[in-house]
Design a protein around this motif. Structure first.
Motif, PDB file in Angstrom:
ATOM      1  N   GLN A 270      -3.985 -36.225 -38.553  1.00 20.36           N
ATOM      2  CA  GLN A 270      -4.193 -35.033 -37.734  1.00 20.36           C
ATOM      3  C   GLN A 270      -2.826 -34.443 -37.426  1.00 20.36           C
ATOM      4  N   THR A 271      -2.696 -33.129 -37.507  1.00 22.70           N
ATOM      5  CA  THR A 271      -1.415 -32.462 -37.318  1.00 22.70           C
ATOM      6  C   THR A 271      -1.391 -31.756 -35.974  1.00 22.70           C
ATOM      7  N   GLU A 272      -0.280 -31.912 -35.160  1.00 17.38           N
ATOM      8  CA  GLU A 272      -0.074 -31.249 -33.879  1.00 17.38           C
ATOM      9  C   GLU A 272       1.307 -30.622 -33.862  1.00 17.38           C
ATOM     10  N   THR A 273       1.397 -29.427 -33.248  1.00 19.09           N
ATOM     11  CA  THR A 273       2.689 -28.739 -33.111  1.00 19.09           C
ATOM     12  C   THR A 273       3.139 -28.855 -31.669  1.00 19.09           C
ATOM     13  N   ARG A 274       4.363 -29.320 -31.463  1.00 19.99           N
ATOM     14  CA  ARG A 274       4.899 -29.516 -30.125  1.00 19.99           C
ATOM     15  C   ARG A 274       6.272 -28.850 -30.016  1.00 19.99           C
ATOM     16  N   THR A 275       6.647 -28.534 -28.746  1.00 22.45           N
ATOM     17  CA  THR A 275       7.953 -27.912 -28.467  1.00 22.45           C
ATOM     18  C   THR A 275       8.746 -28.851 -27.574  1.00 22.45           C
ATOM     19  N   ALA A 276      10.051 -29.022 -27.913  1.00 21.86           N
ATOM     20  CA  ALA A 276      10.918 -29.912 -27.130  1.00 21.86           C
ATOM     21  C   ALA A 276      12.357 -29.441 -27.253  1.00 21.86           C
ATOM     22  N   THR A 277      13.192 -30.052 -26.470  1.00 25.05           N
ATOM     23  CA  THR A 277      14.637 -29.743 -26.509  1.00 25.05           C
ATOM     24  C   THR A 277      15.363 -30.930 -27.104  1.00 25.05           C
ATOM     25  N   ARG A 278      16.279 -30.621 -27.987  1.00 21.51           N
ATOM     26  CA  ARG A 278      17.052 -31.688 -28.620  1.00 21.51           C
ATOM     27  C   ARG A 278      18.543 -31.373 -28.535  1.00 21.51           C
ATOM     28  N   THR A 279      19.308 -32.407 -28.592  1.00 23.39           N
ATOM     29  CA  THR A 279      20.775 -32.279 -28.537  1.00 23.39           C
ATOM     30  C   THR A 279      21.296 -32.121 -29.959  1.00 23.39           C
ATOM     31  N   TYR A 376       8.111 -28.776 -33.302  1.00 23.03           N
ATOM     32  CA  TYR A 376       7.923 -29.793 -34.339  1.00 23.03           C
ATOM     33  C   TYR A 376       6.442 -30.101 -34.452  1.00 23.03           C
ATOM     34  N   THR A 377       6.056 -30.575 -35.619  1.00 23.26           N
ATOM     35  CA  THR A 377       4.674 -30.933 -35.926  1.00 23.26           C
ATOM     36  C   THR A 377       4.533 -32.432 -35.899  1.00 23.26           C
ATOM     37  N   VAL A 378       3.513 -32.917 -35.205  1.00 25.58           N
ATOM     38  CA  VAL A 378       3.267 -34.347 -35.081  1.00 25.58           C
ATOM     39  C   VAL A 378       2.023 -34.682 -35.888  1.00 25.58           C
ATOM     40  N   GLN A 379       2.137 -35.658 -36.773  1.00 26.03           N
ATOM     41  CA  GLN A 379       1.013 -36.106 -37.581  1.00 26.03           C
ATOM     42  C   GLN A 379       0.410 -37.322 -36.897  1.00 26.03           C
ATOM     43  N   THR A 380      -0.697 -37.201 -36.321  1.00 23.93           N
ATOM     44  CA  THR A 380      -1.399 -38.315 -35.681  1.00 23.93           C
ATOM     45  C   THR A 380      -2.513 -38.788 -36.584  1.00 23.93           C
ATOM     46  N   CYS A 381      -2.822 -40.049 -36.517  1.00 24.59           N
ATOM     47  CA  CYS A 381      -3.842 -40.638 -37.386  1.00 24.59           C
ATOM     48  C   CYS A 381      -4.826 -41.422 -36.545  1.00 24.59           C
ATOM     49  N   ARG A 500      -5.014 -24.189 -32.189  1.00 16.60           N
ATOM     50  CA  ARG A 500      -4.335 -24.365 -33.480  1.00 16.60           C
ATOM     51  C   ARG A 500      -5.365 -24.663 -34.552  1.00 16.60           C
ATOM     52  N   GLU A 501      -4.969 -24.373 -35.808  1.00 19.47           N
ATOM     53  CA  GLU A 501      -5.788 -24.668 -36.977  1.00 19.47           C
ATOM     54  C   GLU A 501      -5.401 -26.061 -37.476  1.00 19.47           C
ATOM     55  N   VAL A 502      -6.380 -26.974 -37.570  1.00 17.78           N
ATOM     56  CA  VAL A 502      -6.124 -28.366 -37.963  1.00 17.78           C
ATOM     57  C   VAL A 502      -6.851 -28.638 -39.255  1.00 17.78           C
ATOM     58  N   GLN A 503      -6.175 -29.259 -40.189  1.00 16.96           N
ATOM     59  CA  GLN A 503      -6.781 -29.666 -41.466  1.00 16.96           C
ATOM     60  C   GLN A 503      -7.390 -31.049 -41.305  1.00 16.96           C
ATOM     61  N   VAL A 504      -8.671 -31.158 -41.627  1.00 17.42           N
ATOM     62  CA  VAL A 504      -9.416 -32.403 -41.503  1.00 17.42           C
ATOM     63  C   VAL A 504      -9.722 -32.912 -42.904  1.00 17.42           C
ATOM     64  N   THR A 505      -9.431 -34.193 -43.150  1.00 17.28           N
ATOM     65  CA  THR A 505      -9.652 -34.790 -44.471  1.00 17.28           C
ATOM     66  C   THR A 505     -10.892 -35.658 -44.415  1.00 17.28           C
ATOM     67  N   SER A 506     -11.827 -35.412 -45.365  1.00 14.58           N
ATOM     68  CA  SER A 506     -13.016 -36.242 -45.525  1.00 14.58           C
ATOM     69  C   SER A 506     -12.999 -36.821 -46.937  1.00 14.58           C
ATOM     70  N   TYR A 507     -13.729 -37.891 -47.119  1.00 13.32           N
ATOM     71  CA  TYR A 507     -13.676 -38.608 -48.398  1.00 13.32           C
ATOM     72  C   TYR A 507     -15.051 -38.613 -49.052  1.00 13.32           C
ATOM     73  N   THR A 508     -15.057 -38.456 -50.438  1.00 14.52           N
ATOM     74  CA  THR A 508     -16.265 -38.571 -51.261  1.00 14.52           C
ATOM     75  C   THR A 508     -16.057 -39.707 -52.247  1.00 14.52           C
ATOM     76  N   THR A 509     -17.133 -40.395 -52.601  1.00 13.13           N
ATOM     77  CA  THR A 509     -17.047 -41.568 -53.484  1.00 13.13           C
ATOM     78  C   THR A 509     -17.279 -41.156 -54.918  1.00 13.13           C
ATOM     79  N   GLU A 510     -16.410 -41.655 -55.871  1.00 19.70           N
ATOM     80  CA  GLU A 510     -16.522 -41.397 -57.301  1.00 19.70           C
ATOM     81  C   GLU A 510     -16.412 -42.717 -58.053  1.00 19.70           C
TER      82      GLU A 510
END
Length: 606
Positions: A270-279, A376-381, A500-510
């Motif tokens: 799962q993708t998240e966009t966050r804002t922060a301050t960095r040095t 920055y974008t955070v990829q959560t699983c 935000r628009e989030v891309q969701v991954t689903s799985y099919t069996t082959e």
């Protein structure tokens, strides 16, 4: 010393005997008796003999004693030369036989056993893993990506200005009166009495013992080891190798494939966009110089002697001479020819270093920090658990047997004859000179140093101190507390709701197929070369040393006591040649003149 004294005494006795017999012209004792017997009627004849013993014997017949007036002999001291024998030491030289051992080197032929390596071959069975391919069906989960709208909350950071009080330590200086003590030095003269040891010399009689050396000849007995050679038969053991067929058990790993159900987890992203301050650190370049050592060397070709490879069969191949590095004369047997090939020459590249120091500019960077906001974008699983069938290869152990050649050795006892050098002891005697000492006590005057104590006085100066109290002004730094205010930026977080628009991954069996590589074990045979040590008897020349006795003539000096005839003067007591004081003119009352002693007694029938 005793011999010399005895010889001198014998010489003196011989001299006295000779002097007594020299008076036989008158026959001192015999003449007196005959004088009385032959001319007893005439007293003059008895007085003419000059014997005091003649008168008593003739007194009854003629009274010669009264008429001769008492004729008595007088002794006179004479100096005569006497020959005496003296023992004198004489040094002589003689030849003495000395036996010494001379080492002599000899050689003998010795037989010994050498284990010679021999190349042989045997047929050996071994297991080979043969690969093969197999078609296998498997299931694949194919991911399908879809987009959806998602709402989320973001904590937005905001800055606010806040007045904040704080305390400061302000320093100030004060002068304080301080009391201190000082040691003031002063000088004082004092007097002291001390004792001095004054040396003086006295002569003291001292007794000491001196060792006076003298020489003494002694005889000692010593033992000599005379070597001789003896043949001795000794037993020794030899390890004789032989080959034996032994049945050996070994294990084989047989692969078995099984389908096992396996549980696994899948991370759904799962993708998240966050804002922060960095040095952000900026690097500022700074150029410096440092010494760098560079190796400016190069590769050079060097000839090197290396040993030939292992067994000739594996390294030499069919052409033994070309592979062994110069063994051109291998002959028909490759193994024997390559065994004598010790080394070969190989050209080898060697790195020759050449280190050079240079000053090289070096650019270093200093860091500058800066706070910069960024997105920055955070990829959560999310974790999902699934199962699948997995082929697992296992191995089962099987035990098999095979015949193996085992190299063994048996012990054989053999005999050999060797020469052993032994020694027998012989007892011999030898004269040697011993230097001994006897002690003698002597006295000497020795100067002795003694001391007497004297008292003396001396003036000396003493450095003393007295204490004085003084004051001084000392500055002291103190601090007072002051309260001040300052404006501080305080960060606070305010929540905001965003989408935000989030891309969701689903799985099919082959269902798919794949080619799997597998192996199976097969038994094969091969020819294996091995080396066997074969005993071989050889001979060699052995050098040994024998001690040979040699007799030599050695000059020897010895001392002998030799008798020597020596003439010396001796004082001898002899009778006087006349009777009394009227001897030269004869006895007037006897009627005949006394004869001279040196001419004999004519009237006595001598």
């Amino acid at each position: 010393m005793n011999v010399k004294t005895l010889v001198a005494a014998l010489g003196l006795v011989a001299t006295l005997t000779f002097a007594t017999q020299a008076q036989a012209g008158c026959g001192l004792l015999g003449c007196k008796k005959s004088c009385c017997e032959t001319s007893c009627s005439s007293c003059g004849s008895a007085s003419a003999c000059g014997c005091e013993a003649a008168a008593p014997s003739c007194g009854s017949s003629c009274g010669g004693s009264a008429s001769c007036g008492g004729c008595a002999p007088q002794m006179v001291t004479e100096t005569r030369m006497v020959t005496s024998t003296v023992m004198q030491q004489e040094t002589r030289t003689r030849m003495r036989n000395v036996v010494r051992c001379v080492p002599e080197t000899k050689t003998r032929t010795e037989t010994y056993t050498v284990m010679v390596p021999e190349q042989r071959t045997r047929t050996e069975s071994y297991q080979v893993a043969v690969p093969y391919t197999e078609e296998q069906a498997y299931t694949v989960r194919v991911p399908v990506v879809s987009t959806k709208t998602q709402s989320y909350t973001v904590m937005v950071r905001k800055l606010e200005s806040v007045e904040q009080p704080y305390q400061v330590q302000v320093p100030y200086t004060e002068n304080i009166e301080q009391t201190y003590t000082v040691n003031v030095p002063y000088t004082e003269t004092r007097q002291r009495t001390y004792n001095v040891s004054v040396p003086y010399t006295e002569n003291v009689e001292q007794t000491y013992t001196v060792n006076v050396p003298y020489t003494e000849t002694r005889q000692r007995t010593y033992t000599v080891n005379v070597p001789y050679t003896e043949d001795v038969v000794t037993d020794y053991t030899v390890q004789v190798p032989y080959t034996e067929q032994v049945e050996q058990s070994y294990t084989v790993q047989v692969p078995v494939t099984e389908m096992v159900t396996q549980t696994y987890t899948v991370q759904v992203p799962q993708t998240e966009t966050r804002t922060a301050t960095r040095t952000v650190c900026k690097r500022v370049p700074v150029t410096t110089y440092k010494s760098v050592s560079k190796d400016m060397g190069s590769y050079q070709c060097v000839a090197q002697e290396v040993a030939c490879g292992g067994s000739c069969g594996s390294s030499c191949g069919s052409a033994c001479g070309s592979s062994c590095g110069g063994c051109g004369s291998c002959g028909s047997s490759c193994g024997s020819a390559c065994g004598g090939c010790a080394t070969r020459t190989v050209m080898k590249k060697v790195w020759v270093p050449n280190v050079v120091c240079e000053q090289v500019p070096v650019t270093t960077y200093t860091t500058q920090s800066e706070e910069v906001p960024y997105t920055y974008t955070v990829q959560t699983c999310t974790t999902e658990t699934k199962t699948r069938e997995v082929p697992v290869t296992k191995y089962t152990t099987e035990t098999k047997t095979r015949m193996v050649n085992v190299q063994k050795c048996r012990t054989e006892t053999r005999q050999r004859t060797s020469q052993v050098t032994k020694c027998r002891q012989e007892t011999r005697t030898q004269d040697y000179t011993v230097q001994l000492c006897r002690q003698e006590t002597r006295t000497k005057s020795v100067p002795v140093t003694k001391y007497r104590t004297e008292s003396r006085t001396q003036d000396y100066t003493v450095q003393l101190c007295r204490q004085e109290t003084r004051t001084k002004s000392v500055p002291v730094t103190k601090c007072r507390v002051e309260t001040r205010t300052r404006t501080v930026q305080v960060a606070k977080c305010v929540p905001e709701t965003r989408t935000r628009e989030v891309q969701v991954t689903s799985y099919t069996t082959e269902q798919r197929t794949r080619t799997v590589n597998k192996t199976r074990c097969e038994t094969q045979t091969r020819e294996v070369a091995y080396t066997v040590s074969v005993p071989q008897t050889q001979t060699r020349e052995v050098t040994y040393t024998v001690n040979r006795q040699v007799t030599e003539q050695v000059p020897e000096t010895y001392t002998v006591c030799v008798p020597v005839q020596v003439q010396r003067e001796v004082q001898v007591q002899v009778p006087a040649p006349s009777c009394g004081s009227a001897a030269p003119s004869g006895c007037s009352s006897c009627g005949s003149a006394a004869p001279v002693a040196s001419s004999g007694c004519s009237s006595c029938g001598g």
